[in-house]
Every structure is written in structure tokens, then in C-alpha cells.
Design an enzyme around this catalytic site. Structure first.
Site, PDB file in Angstrom:
ATOM      1  N   GLU B 225       0.856  -1.182   0.000  1.00 53.37           N
ATOM      2  CA  GLU B 225       0.000   0.000   0.000  1.00 53.37           C
ATOM      3  C   GLU B 225       0.890   1.229   0.000  1.00 53.37           C
ATOM      4  O   GLU B 225       2.094   1.116   0.213  1.00 53.37           O
ATOM      5  CB  GLU B 225      -0.962  -0.009   1.185  1.00 53.37           C
ATOM      6  CG  GLU B 225      -0.299  -0.160   2.541  1.00 53.37           C
ATOM      7  CD  GLU B 225      -1.327  -0.289   3.668  1.00 53.37           C
ATOM      8  OE1 GLU B 225      -1.873   0.754   4.055  1.00 53.37           O
ATOM      9  OE2 GLU B 225      -1.570  -1.418   4.145  1.00 53.37           O
ATOM     10  N   LYS B 227       2.761   4.555   1.182  1.00 53.75           N
ATOM     11  CA  LYS B 227       3.240   5.075   2.465  1.00 53.75           C
ATOM     12  C   LYS B 227       2.815   6.534   2.516  1.00 53.75           C
ATOM     13  O   LYS B 227       3.399   7.380   1.840  1.00 53.75           O
ATOM     14  CB  LYS B 227       4.762   4.947   2.557  1.00 53.75           C
ATOM     15  CG  LYS B 227       5.299   5.371   3.910  1.00 53.75           C
ATOM     16  CD  LYS B 227       6.791   5.177   3.996  1.00 53.75           C
ATOM     17  CE  LYS B 227       7.276   5.408   5.423  1.00 53.75           C
ATOM     18  NZ  LYS B 227       6.767   6.644   6.029  1.00 53.75           N
ATOM     19  N   ARG B 232       1.386   9.014  11.706  1.00 58.20           N
ATOM     20  CA  ARG B 232       0.806   7.737  12.117  1.00 58.20           C
ATOM     21  C   ARG B 232       0.005   7.979  13.382  1.00 58.20           C
ATOM     22  O   ARG B 232       0.509   8.578  14.333  1.00 58.20           O
ATOM     23  CB  ARG B 232       1.952   6.765  12.395  1.00 58.20           C
ATOM     24  CG  ARG B 232       1.540   5.411  12.913  1.00 58.20           C
ATOM     25  CD  ARG B 232       1.390   4.445  11.776  1.00 58.20           C
ATOM     26  NE  ARG B 232       1.024   3.103  12.210  1.00 58.20           N
ATOM     27  CZ  ARG B 232       1.904   2.122  12.399  1.00 58.20           C
ATOM     28  NH1 ARG B 232       3.186   2.353  12.233  1.00 58.20           N
ATOM     29  NH2 ARG B 232       1.499   0.919  12.768  1.00 58.20           N
ATOM     30  N   ARG B 247       2.049   7.883  17.287  1.00 57.86           N
ATOM     31  CA  ARG B 247       2.592   6.525  17.287  1.00 57.86           C
ATOM     32  C   ARG B 247       3.452   6.246  18.513  1.00 57.86           C
ATOM     33  O   ARG B 247       3.750   5.113  18.836  1.00 57.86           O
ATOM     34  CB  ARG B 247       3.378   6.254  16.023  1.00 57.86           C
ATOM     35  CG  ARG B 247       4.667   7.014  15.948  1.00 57.86           C
ATOM     36  CD  ARG B 247       5.484   6.463  14.824  1.00 57.86           C
ATOM     37  NE  ARG B 247       6.877   6.453  15.237  1.00 57.86           N
ATOM     38  CZ  ARG B 247       7.892   6.315  14.413  1.00 57.86           C
ATOM     39  NH1 ARG B 247       7.670   6.148  13.145  1.00 57.86           N
ATOM     40  NH2 ARG B 247       9.110   6.340  14.853  1.00 57.86           N
ATOM     41  N   GLU B 272      -3.265   6.690   9.152  1.00 56.11           N
ATOM     42  CA  GLU B 272      -2.490   7.900   8.919  1.00 56.11           C
ATOM     43  C   GLU B 272      -3.418   9.094   9.045  1.00 56.11           C
ATOM     44  O   GLU B 272      -4.503   9.116   8.459  1.00 56.11           O
ATOM     45  CB  GLU B 272      -1.883   7.851   7.506  1.00 56.11           C
ATOM     46  CG  GLU B 272      -0.758   8.817   7.288  1.00 56.11           C
ATOM     47  CD  GLU B 272       0.598   8.259   7.754  1.00 56.11           C
ATOM     48  OE1 GLU B 272       0.634   7.130   8.299  1.00 56.11           O
ATOM     49  OE2 GLU B 272       1.601   8.965   7.577  1.00 56.11           O
ATOM     50  N   LYS B 397       9.204  -0.696   4.858  1.00 53.52           N
ATOM     51  CA  LYS B 397       8.873   0.547   4.163  1.00 53.52           C
ATOM     52  C   LYS B 397       9.898   0.751   3.062  1.00 53.52           C
ATOM     53  O   LYS B 397      11.083   0.432   3.237  1.00 53.52           O
ATOM     54  CB  LYS B 397       8.853   1.736   5.127  1.00 53.52           C
ATOM     55  CG  LYS B 397      10.122   1.931   5.919  1.00 53.52           C
ATOM     56  CD  LYS B 397       9.960   3.054   6.923  1.00 53.52           C
ATOM     57  CE  LYS B 397      11.195   3.133   7.811  1.00 53.52           C
ATOM     58  NZ  LYS B 397      11.014   4.028   8.942  1.00 53.52           N
TER      59      LYS B 397
END
Lengths: 44, 534
Positions: B225, B227, B232, B247, B272, B397
Site C-alpha cells: 500500500e 506510504k 501515524r 505513534r 495515517e 517501508k
């Protein structure tokens, strides 16, 4: 400085603004010299 | 205060993670309650005192010594706590060193005027190291190279438990953590993790190493998906308690009341936080307008409307989903988001791909729309459970390569603190051409990291050898077509800016390489940057 008690002080390098101020507060007339290449040799 | 001061001092003097851990474990084992609990709260960033302001400390210092000399000292040292700790001229007298808990009690309950008086009494009673610790404690942000995570690891070592267990109970606890220490020392049961609306420790991704990871990973085992370039968050609605966490577990609900209001589900969403206007994603700059604000007004909310792009579901109703494979959690998430039908919470779509080459193409050439603003792609193993921390393997990532330009060093400024003897903050520029065909440099950004210590020394020497003019702590340096220093600057994004003369603002600029081999005349033109805006 306390020991030597100079009548006049020339600052060659270092934190010149702060050193000048300190000297002024302690009754010593001080001025900074802009020496080419002095402080530039190495980072204090 | 003494033991805490020694701990901070020793933590700040070592860079080794293991030494830091050992220091903290030792301190926590030897220090009695409640002092160790308060120290823990300070290390994990849980303490803040409304009555203690940096301005008070500055005022106290300026009352005790020449204000001018104090300001020069502060300028050079760069850190308020360190400066005051060193220059404080203690009044002699029979002052008793305060206990850590005594200081905390006073700071929590005292009025501002009392605090102002107490600061002086404490500073008089302590030696420079302890003064520094006290001032760090008061102003928050200890900066001794200890993250909340590392402190929790020390706790885990102390009690012989997994750090995930600490994370799990952490948000149900408060300083000075008597019940936590009792459990870790086997004097009582594990404190309850059931506090509605609590934070769940976040699962993080490893940066992919293209050369090593791709050959050994099976593309069929992963889903991809985008980024997203926001922040976050974890959105919780449990038994009527609604919370929005960063986060790291900071409660940011107050900054985003509009978002909290939109959390019309029962469960825990991982996603996000972004600014979305009329269905289209806005840049990170827009989101930045809303970050770190204590108060928000209706206009701000309307101009920068926040939304959540959901990518995981950690709990639904009272059911914990974290032990389920990713794709099962994903199905539950899709169903939940569909039921919700909210304009404020949507799905981060999965991006189908067959091969790593195919994914590379997608990453370097994203389709029209929101994906253009993505930072890269995320890879998640289809069968990965939701595991706290940064486990190696399940999530990766893969950031898009940064933008690079060649710019010319124009101004340098002395750094702060440890770097105060170096010219370490650099303003760089690119060329513009006026109507008469004259080329000149326009500043486009500032960078103060990205270089090694050795490179810092080289740039510092260049600055000192080639100073044209001095303005206090700033020097302008020679920057001519055939003489000067070219910096290859990396940055993540570019935005129009009315505040900068050049009309552009870079996101996250840093020095990527020193180009001693290039002459400034060969550096980039402003038009190159302007083209990147379109």
C-alpha cells in the site's frame, strides 16, 4: 586576570563578546582584535 | 536529587545503548519509591509542570548575574539548563539538597511565584551537575539519549519480562508507578491493562534493503500500500472513551477535536492522519498547520480538515484482533469502514503487484491523485500478526528516493550546544537570472545535518577561511561562479511559500554530499526547483 590586573586588555581569540563584557564588569578596559587566521586555525 | 543527577549525567556521557540500559536498571533497582518512579516519568517524558517555565529560570539567572554576560554565555552554550547550571553563583548558606520527590511535589502544587522563589533556593543548594538535572527536569526534554522505549526496556530487564508486557500495561499507569515496581519485583500481580481507551503499542516497519531483501522475499507473500505522508495515529473508541494517539502514545485528542468527534465506531484503528480537502489529499505542509497546537479554532479546522486513512484494525468492539493475520484484520477493517460510511475515515487501498520490478515501477511512477503525494510504498506480509515494536521481516517501508539538487553555500551560522564552536547551520542558494541576464544566488533553504563529523570540520574550515562578512553569529562566505562550496542537498518535497524570497520551501532538507569537485557556477537554477512544483 585577578592576578595580573592589567590596565588594558586585548582579546586575540575566543568568545570575544562575552570576554569583553566580563572585563568591563570587572573594571578592565578590553577590546577584541580581529586577527586574520588566528581563531581559524582550529575550532577552539 | 543526587542519585537522579548522577544518572542523567552518566546517561548523557555514554552513547552506548547497553550502558544506558545498565545505568537505568541499576538506578531503578537501587532507588526507593517514589523517587525512582518520578525519575522514570521524567525519562519517559510523562512529566510536565505548568508552574515551571524556562522564562522563570532565565529571569532568576539574570537577577543573579549580569544579564548581558548571561545572554552571551547562553548564546555560546546553547542550552538554557546547562548555561544556568554552570554560571549560577550560589549564595553561601546552609541549604539542604532537595529530594527528587520533594521537587516534584513542589512543582506540581506550588504557585508560580512560589516556584520562582524555590528555583533559587534549589539552585543555591545544588552543585552544577545537580543544578543541570533539576533544570532539565523542570523544562522537560532531558535530552540524554534515552527514548521512552529504552526506559521501558530497562523496566523489562529489571523485572525479567518482555518489553511488550510493559507497553501493554503502561497506559493504565501513572507516576510514580508504585504498582508497576511492585509487579516487577514480584510483590504483586501484573497491573491491569484494561483501561478503556488505552494506547496499544504500535507495530513499525523496517526500511527495506533492496539488494539484500528483494532476492530472498517472495512477492506473493506480501501486499503493498502507499506510504502516506502524514502522521501515524491510533484512533480509539472504547466504551465511550475516544482518543487519538500519536505513534509514540502521546494523546493528541485535544489538537484534533474534529477527528475525535468522527470516531463513530467501537474499536481501535491504526492509520495515517492527513489533511483531506474535498476528497483530495493535501500536502504535509497543510497538516503541519495543525500539529503541536494547544488550542484549535473553528477556522483552522475548516481550513485544514483532518481525516484518517485507515490501514489496520487492532480491536473491534471488545475483541482484540492483533493475533489475527494481516489479511483477516484487513477484511474486518474494510467491513467496518464501509459500515461507517464516513467522509473522515477511509481506507488506504491495497496496491496489487506481481513482481518486485512491477512494484518498483509503481513506486517511482505513481498514478494520478493522492498516490502522487505518497512517500513511497509499504510492504506487509499477508500473514503477519500485529506485533509491537519493529520486528524484522513482516513489514517493510520502501521510501521513494529523495530529490537532490546542487546548491551553493551562502551563509553559515554557529551551532548550539555541542556544536557551538562550529559553523554548522548552512543557508544554501541556487541561481536566478534577471531580465538583464545577470545571474545571482537566491537562498532556498537551510540544512544543519546530513554530514559526518569529519565533513563538518571541513565545511567549518571553509567557512572560516572564506568569510566575506560577519553578522553576529552568522558569516557570509564566498559564493562566486568560480569559487565557493557546492552542497548536494537532499529533500523530501517542495512547496510554494510566500515566506521565502525564492517562493519555495523544502521539506526535510539535509546535506547529502559535499561537491568539492563542482564549481558553484554549475549548481542548479531556481527554475529547476520551480518545475518540481508543477
Amino acid at each position: 586576570m585577578d592576578e595580573l590586573r592589567p590596565g588594558e586588555l586585548w582579546i586575540t581569540h575566543g568568545r570575544e563578546e562575552a570576554l569583553t563584557r566580563w572585563s568591563q564588569l570587572h573594571g578592565v578596559e578590553a577590546r577584541a582584535l580581529a586577527l586574520v587566521g588566528y581563531e581559524d586555525e582550529d575550532a577552539e | 536529587m543526587r542519585a537522579f543527577a548522577d544518572l542523567l549525567d552518566r546517561l548523557s556521557l555514554t552513547a552506548s545503548r547497553n550502558t544506558k540500559l545498565a545505568l537505568m536498571v541499576g538506578y531503578l533497582a537501587e532507588t526507593p519509591d517514589p523517587d525512582r518512579g518520578w525519575a522514570l516519568a521524567a525519562l519517559t517524558g510523562e512529566l510536565s509542570f505548568d508552574a515551571a517555565k524556562p522564562a522563570f529560570i532565565r529571569k532568576a539567572a539574570e537577577a543573579r548575574m549580569d544579564p548581558q554576560l548571561f545572554r552571551w554565555s547562553y548564546d555560546y552554550v546553547g542550552d538554557l539548563a546547562e548555561t544556568v547550571a554552570l554560571v549560577w553563583e550560589a549564595k553561601p548558606g546552609a541549604n539542604r539538597e532537595p529530594q527528587l520527590s520533594e521537587v516534584i511535589d513542589a512543582l506540581t502544587s506550588a504557585s508560580r511565584s512560589e516556584v520562582q522563589r524555590l528555583i533559587e533556593t534549589w539552585l543555591d543548594a545544588l552543585d552544577p551537575t545537580a543544578r543541570w538535572a533539576l533544570l532539565k527536569l523542570m523544562t522537560g526534554g532531558l535530552r540524554v539519549g534515552v527514548s521512552a522505549r529504552l526506559a521501558k526496556q530497562a523496566l523489562a530487564q529489571l523485572g525479567g519480562v518482555e518489553v511488550a508486557e510493559i507497553e501493554e500495561v503502561w497506559h493504565g499507569l501513572s507516576a510514580p508507578y508504585g504498582d508497576l515496581f511492585a509487579w516487577l519485583e514480584g510483590r504483586s500481580d501484573r497491573p491491569s491493562a484494561v483501561s478503556p481507551g488505552r494506547f496499544r503499542p504500535v507495530m513499525l516497519a523496517q526500511a527495506i534493503d533492496e539488494a539484500v531483501d528483494f532476492p530472498r522475499l517472495d512477492p506473493a507473500a506480501y501486499v503493498a500500500e502507499w506510504k502516506w505522508d502524514g502522521i501515524r495515529i491510533q484512533a480509539v473508541n472504547e466504551g465511550g472513551v475516544r482518543r487519538l494517539y500519536s505513534r509514540t502514545g502521546d494523546d493528541i485528542s485535544k489538537t484534533f477535536p474534529d477527528m475525535v468527534e468522527a470516531l463513530d465506531f467501537e474499536g481501535v484503528i491504526d492509520g495515517e492522519l492527513l489533511v483531506v480537502r474535498d476528497g483530495a489529499l493535501a500536502s504535509f505542509g497543510d497538516l503541519q498547520q495543525r500539529l503541536n497546537r494547544k488550542t484549535v479554532d473553528a477556522k483552522l479546522i475548516q481550513t485544514y480538515p483532518a481525516a484518517i486513512r485507515a490501514y489496520d484494525l487492532l480491536a473491534e468492539g471488545a475483541e482484540d484482533l492483533r493475533h489475527l493475520p494481516f489479511l483477516e484484520r484487513r477484511e474486518r477493517l474494510e467491513a467496518l469502514v464501509a459500515r461507517l460510511g464516513s467522509g473522515r475515515i477511509d481506507l488506504s487501498p491495497l496496491q496489487p503487484f506481481e513482481t518486485w520490478e512491477g512494484l518498483a515501477d509503481l513506486r517511482s511512477d505513481p498514478p494520478e491523485g493522492d498516490a502522487q503525494l505518497a512517500e513511497g510504498v509499504m510492504l506487509k506480509r499477508a500473514d503477519s500478526i500485529y506485533e509491537a515494536g519493529r520486528p524484522k521481516g513482516p513489514w517493510f517501508k520502501w521510501k521513494r528516493d529523495p530529490h537532490l539538487i546542487d546548491a551553493v553555500l551562502m551563509y553559515a551560522q554557529r551551532g548550539h550546544g555541542k556544536r557551538s564552536s562550529f559553523y554548522s547551520d548552512y543557508t544554501f542558494g541556487v541561481w536566478t537570472t534577471d531580465a538583464l541576464g545577470q545571474r545571482s544566488l537566491t537562498p532556498v533553504g537551510k540544512a544543519y545535518f546530513g554530514f559526518t563529523d569529519e565533513e563538518l570540520k571541513q565545511i567549518d574550515k571553509f567557512v572560516r577561511d572564506n568569510t566575506v562578512e560577519r553578522f553576529g553569529p552568522v558569516r557570509s562566505v564566498r559564493a562566486e561562479p568560480h569559487f565557493g562550496l557546492v552542497l548536494e542537498v537532499a529533500f523530501e518535497g517542495l512547496q510554494r511559500s510566500t515566506r521565502h524570497k525564492s517562493g519555495v520551501a523544502m521539506r526535510f532538507p539535509r546535506v547529502h554530499r559535499l561537491r568539492w569537485d563542482k564549481s558553484p557556477g554549475e549548481a542548479d537554477e531556481l527554475t529547476t526547483l520551480q518545475r518540481m512544483l508543477d
